[in-house]
Design a protein around this motif. Structure first.
Motif, PDB file in Angstrom:
ATOM      1  N   LEU A  38       0.822  -1.217   0.000  1.00 28.45           N
ATOM      2  CA  LEU A  38       0.000   0.000   0.000  1.00 28.45           C
ATOM      3  C   LEU A  38       0.849   1.257   0.000  1.00 28.45           C
ATOM      4  O   LEU A  38       1.827   1.352   0.756  1.00 28.45           O
ATOM      5  N   PRO A  39       0.467   2.247  -0.818  1.00 33.30           N
ATOM      6  CA  PRO A  39       1.179   3.524  -0.795  1.00 33.30           C
ATOM      7  C   PRO A  39       0.754   4.385   0.386  1.00 33.30           C
ATOM      8  O   PRO A  39      -0.290   4.150   1.004  1.00 33.30           O
ATOM      9  N   ASP A  40       1.562   5.395   0.664  1.00 37.93           N
ATOM     10  CA  ASP A  40       1.297   6.298   1.789  1.00 37.93           C
ATOM     11  C   ASP A  40      -0.095   6.900   1.750  1.00 37.93           C
ATOM     12  O   ASP A  40      -0.742   7.073   2.781  1.00 37.93           O
ATOM     13  N   GLN A  41      -0.563   7.236   0.542  1.00 41.16           N
ATOM     14  CA  GLN A  41      -1.863   7.900   0.442  1.00 41.16           C
ATOM     15  C   GLN A  41      -2.987   7.067   1.026  1.00 41.16           C
ATOM     16  O   GLN A  41      -3.963   7.605   1.546  1.00 41.16           O
ATOM     17  N   VAL A  42      -2.881   5.748   0.952  1.00 41.99           N
ATOM     18  CA  VAL A  42      -3.915   4.879   1.516  1.00 41.99           C
ATOM     19  C   VAL A  42      -3.953   5.022   3.038  1.00 41.99           C
ATOM     20  O   VAL A  42      -5.030   5.162   3.634  1.00 41.99           O
ATOM     21  N   PHE A  43      -2.788   5.013   3.660  1.00 41.78           N
ATOM     22  CA  PHE A  43      -2.732   5.130   5.117  1.00 41.78           C
ATOM     23  C   PHE A  43      -3.203   6.509   5.574  1.00 41.78           C
ATOM     24  O   PHE A  43      -3.915   6.637   6.584  1.00 41.78           O
ATOM     25  N   ARG A  44      -2.814   7.528   4.836  1.00 42.13           N
ATOM     26  CA  ARG A  44      -3.219   8.882   5.217  1.00 42.13           C
ATOM     27  C   ARG A  44      -4.731   9.047   5.105  1.00 42.13           C
ATOM     28  O   ARG A  44      -5.367   9.667   5.965  1.00 42.13           O
ATOM     29  N   ALA A  45      -5.310   8.489   4.039  1.00 38.26           N
ATOM     30  CA  ALA A  45      -6.760   8.597   3.857  1.00 38.26           C
ATOM     31  C   ALA A  45      -7.504   7.854   4.963  1.00 38.26           C
ATOM     32  O   ALA A  45      -8.518   8.335   5.481  1.00 38.26           O
ATOM     33  N   MET A  46      -6.991   6.674   5.323  1.00 34.13           N
ATOM     34  CA  MET A  46      -7.631   5.905   6.395  1.00 34.13           C
ATOM     35  C   MET A  46      -7.560   6.659   7.719  1.00 34.13           C
ATOM     36  O   MET A  46      -8.547   6.732   8.470  1.00 34.13           O
ATOM     37  N   GLN A  47      -6.406   7.253   8.002  1.00 32.06           N
ATOM     38  CA  GLN A  47      -6.246   8.000   9.253  1.00 32.06           C
ATOM     39  C   GLN A  47      -7.145   9.232   9.271  1.00 32.06           C
ATOM     40  O   GLN A  47      -7.775   9.547  10.294  1.00 32.06           O
ATOM     41  N   ARG A  48      -7.228   9.930   8.138  1.00 32.75           N
ATOM     42  CA  ARG A  48      -8.056  11.137   8.069  1.00 32.75           C
ATOM     43  C   ARG A  48      -9.523  10.807   8.326  1.00 32.75           C
ATOM     44  O   ARG A  48     -10.222  11.521   9.050  1.00 32.75           O
ATOM     45  N   THR A  49      -9.972   9.708   7.750  1.00 37.38           N
ATOM     46  CA  THR A  49     -11.365   9.318   7.945  1.00 37.38           C
ATOM     47  C   THR A  49     -11.628   8.926   9.389  1.00 37.38           C
ATOM     48  O   THR A  49     -12.668   9.269   9.966  1.00 37.38           O
ATOM     49  N   GLY A  50     -10.682   8.213   9.995  1.00 38.43           N
ATOM     50  CA  GLY A  50     -10.841   7.853  11.404  1.00 38.43           C
ATOM     51  C   GLY A  50     -10.940   9.070  12.293  1.00 38.43           C
ATOM     52  O   GLY A  50     -11.673   9.072  13.293  1.00 38.43           O
ATOM     53  N   ALA A  51     -10.233  10.128  11.921  1.00 42.65           N
ATOM     54  CA  ALA A  51     -10.237  11.339  12.741  1.00 42.65           C
ATOM     55  C   ALA A  51     -11.437  12.232  12.467  1.00 42.65           C
ATOM     56  O   ALA A  51     -11.975  12.860  13.382  1.00 42.65           O
ATOM     57  N   ASP A  52     -11.910  12.266  11.213  1.00 36.39           N
ATOM     58  CA  ASP A  52     -12.886  13.285  10.837  1.00 36.39           C
ATOM     59  C   ASP A  52     -14.228  12.769  10.345  1.00 36.39           C
ATOM     60  O   ASP A  52     -15.179  13.554  10.250  1.00 36.39           O
ATOM     61  N   ALA A  53     -14.329  11.489   9.985  1.00 33.73           N
ATOM     62  CA  ALA A  53     -15.557  11.049   9.310  1.00 33.73           C
ATOM     63  C   ALA A  53     -15.995   9.663   9.743  1.00 33.73           C
ATOM     64  O   ALA A  53     -16.498   8.888   8.929  1.00 33.73           O
ATOM     65  N   PHE A  61     -25.494  15.738  11.125  1.00 34.71           N
ATOM     66  CA  PHE A  61     -24.282  16.323  11.705  1.00 34.71           C
ATOM     67  C   PHE A  61     -23.076  16.121  10.785  1.00 34.71           C
ATOM     68  O   PHE A  61     -23.088  15.282   9.871  1.00 34.71           O
ATOM     69  N   ALA A  62     -22.043  16.893  11.048  1.00 35.85           N
ATOM     70  CA  ALA A  62     -20.927  17.035  10.117  1.00 35.85           C
ATOM     71  C   ALA A  62     -20.206  15.723   9.823  1.00 35.85           C
ATOM     72  O   ALA A  62     -19.849  15.445   8.680  1.00 35.85           O
ATOM     73  N   ARG A  63     -19.958  14.916  10.853  1.00 33.30           N
ATOM     74  CA  ARG A  63     -19.188  13.694  10.625  1.00 33.30           C
ATOM     75  C   ARG A  63     -19.969  12.705   9.757  1.00 33.30           C
ATOM     76  O   ARG A  63     -19.385  12.002   8.924  1.00 33.30           O
ATOM     77  N   SER A  64     -21.266  12.619   9.938  1.00 32.41           N
ATOM     78  CA  SER A  64     -22.089  11.750   9.107  1.00 32.41           C
ATOM     79  C   SER A  64     -22.104  12.247   7.665  1.00 32.41           C
ATOM     80  O   SER A  64     -22.001  11.448   6.713  1.00 32.41           O
ATOM     81  N   ILE A  65     -22.211  13.544   7.494  1.00 31.94           N
ATOM     82  CA  ILE A  65     -22.190  14.119   6.153  1.00 31.94           C
ATOM     83  C   ILE A  65     -20.854  13.845   5.475  1.00 31.94           C
ATOM     84  O   ILE A  65     -20.792  13.480   4.290  1.00 31.94           O
ATOM     85  N   ALA A  66     -19.761  13.958   6.238  1.00 34.88           N
ATOM     86  CA  ALA A  66     -18.428  13.709   5.686  1.00 34.88           C
ATOM     87  C   ALA A  66     -18.271  12.250   5.263  1.00 34.88           C
ATOM     88  O   ALA A  66     -17.670  11.954   4.220  1.00 34.88           O
ATOM     89  N   ALA A  67     -18.828  11.324   6.056  1.00 34.92           N
ATOM     90  CA  ALA A  67     -18.758   9.901   5.701  1.00 34.92           C
ATOM     91  C   ALA A  67     -19.514   9.641   4.407  1.00 34.92           C
ATOM     92  O   ALA A  67     -19.060   8.874   3.541  1.00 34.92           O
ATOM     93  N   GLY A  68     -20.675  10.268   4.254  1.00 35.61           N
ATOM     94  CA  GLY A  68     -21.446  10.097   3.032  1.00 35.61           C
ATOM     95  C   GLY A  68     -20.727  10.653   1.818  1.00 35.61           C
ATOM     96  O   GLY A  68     -20.775  10.066   0.729  1.00 35.61           O
ATOM     97  N   GLU A  69     -20.062  11.790   2.006  1.00 37.21           N
ATOM     98  CA  GLU A  69     -19.313  12.380   0.895  1.00 37.21           C
ATOM     99  C   GLU A  69     -18.144  11.495   0.476  1.00 37.21           C
ATOM    100  O   GLU A  69     -17.836  11.370  -0.713  1.00 37.21           O
ATOM    101  N   GLU A  70     -17.486  10.875   1.465  1.00 42.33           N
ATOM    102  CA  GLU A  70     -16.367   9.972   1.151  1.00 42.33           C
ATOM    103  C   GLU A  70     -16.852   8.754   0.382  1.00 42.33           C
ATOM    104  O   GLU A  70     -16.206   8.306  -0.578  1.00 42.33           O
TER     105      GLU A  70
END
Length: 423
Positions: A38-53, A61-70
């Motif tokens: 896996l490239p770095d971008q995969v790990f960064r995306a997973m971490q970002r989602t864990g923190a924000d979505a 609410f914002a986190r649910s909306i962010a999960a839907g957008e992802e």
């Protein structure tokens, strides 16, 4: 620019630097057909989602909306990656096999006893057993197409011999996970469509190495696995929207009856959707590095196209080197003039070293390969090979190098020299 120039200009050192597991590692990763790094971008995306979505869908609410957008971004980009436009034609699941089990049973429920399903001996078992079991449960008939021993492919004429007005489904392999052979799925689909059959294509081994275009193929379903093209453990299925709409789905009463959502039971895998986006971000970034004028899917296609030249050159090197070793033969295409008809998945058969032993010796030399049947038992049976011994399989990825290939050739030769000395 010719192939040699493209290969020499491919920035493999940069590519390797993007993969934490590789970096400066001495390990040679030739286990790619079973799963890539896996490239770095995969790990960064997973971490970002864990923190924000991290939240369920449908909330205000914002986190649910962010999960839907992802999720929607993943659907849109997966559709584009496979040559489609509509995100509602994308179904996510745990794996290709799991998705195929689900779809085979949904399709079988629309058929009548005596209807026929055509399978090929080239299939990974994930695109064979599900149809076999569905046929057993719903009174359907299975017809099989053999692999041509000269071309190592499923030929159009052989498929047409098995088609009839009772044929309702044809399940095809785009590229073999054992021999690497690429089938002419455009011609095979055309034949299947001539009798009105649905066409279901397993593109797991093709998608990491070339551009997929479901519109051009004309199929009804195409399935692949993100973890075979440097993404997360996620199966990705494209299905024609009108077909998905008409298929029955086992789901809870309050499931939204979208053509794809009805097949995605339970809480979505948000971190995997984000990781898929990270994987496609990686390819887009690489494509822009190689062709700065490109963006979006054009950049992803540029990355795949130029990586293919690099991989093909390594495949030529590997096949040529292995065939020079006494006691080694290639289970698949080895003719230099026909290498365009294969992906860089190369299986060897040794006449003197058991493949488990060979894989262990390679592992001790820091070279990761797979041995055995690799879930492609039907083609081994057709060619009268012991499924337990199977093959020793090497799979080239775009982060591999000519040095990796040379190390593998030397290690295989050393294992055979050792076996001869013992004998």
């Amino acid at each position: 620019m010719n192939t040699a120039d493209l290969n020499s200009n491919f920035p493999v050192d940069f590519v390797r630097s993007q993969f934490p597991a590789i970096g400066n590692s001495e390990t040679v990763f030739f286990d790619n057909p079973a799963g890539t790094q896996l490239p770095d971008q995969v790990f960064r995306a997973m971490q970002r989602t864990g923190a924000d979505a991290t939240a369920n869908l449908g909330g205000a609410f914002a986190r649910s909306i962010a999960a839907g957008e992802e999720l929607l971004r993943a659907e849109r980009r997966a559709a584009a990656f496979l040559g489609a436009d509509d995100p509602e034609e994308i179904v996510f699941g745990p794996s290709m096999t799991e998705l195929t089990f689900q779809m085979s049973r949904a399709i079988a429920r629309t058929l009548s006893p005596g209807d026929e399903i055509v399978l090929t001996n080239q299939e990974h078992e994930g695109n064979f057993s599900p149809w076999l079991l569905a046929a057993k449960d719903f009174g359907l008939v299975i017809r099989r197409v053999e692999v041509d021993p000269e071309s190592w492919r499923v030929e159009q004429s052989a498929l047409e011999e098995q088609l009839s007005n009772k044929t309702k489904v044809v399940a095809l392999n785009y590229a073999s996970n054992l021999t690497g052979s690429i089938n002419d799925v455009h011609a095979l689909t055309k034949s299947a469509k001539s009798v009105g059959a649905l066409v279901y294509i397993d593109a797991v081994q093709f998608a990491p190495h070339d551009i997929v275009d479901v519109k051009s193929i004309g199929c009804d379903f195409l399935v692949c696995s993100a973890y075979k093209f440097y993404g997360p453990h996620l199966g990705v299925l494209w299905g024609r929207k009108d077909v998905l709409n008409d298929l029955p789905a086992d789901c809870v009463a309050c499931t939204v009856q979208h053509p794809n959502a009805k097949f995605e039971r339970g809480t979505p895998q948000y971190e995997l959707h984000a990781s898929l986006n990270g994987c496609l971000d990686y390819f887009e970034d690489l494509g822009q590095k190689l062709r700065p004028e490109t963006t979006g899917i054009a950049a992803i296609h540029a990355a795949l196209e130029l990586a293919k030249y690099h991989e093909d050159a390594l495949c030529h090197q590997l096949v040529n080197g292995l065939t020079d070793i006494p006691g080694v033969s290639i289970f698949g295409i080895s003719d230099p003039s026909k290498m365009d008809f294969r992906v860089p998945t190369v299986s060897l058969i040794s006449s003197s070293v058991p493949h488990k032993v060979l894989a262990e010796q390679l592992a001790s030399a820091g070279i990761n390969v797979w041995h055995g049947h690799n879930y492609a038992i039907r083609i081994l049976e057709q060619f009268d090979h012991d499924r337990n011994n199977g093959v020793c399989r090497f799979g080239i990825g775009h982060y591999n190098t000519a040095t990796d290939v040379e190390r593998a050739i030397v290690a295989v030769a050393a294992a055979h020299d050792k076996s001869q000395a013992v004998a």
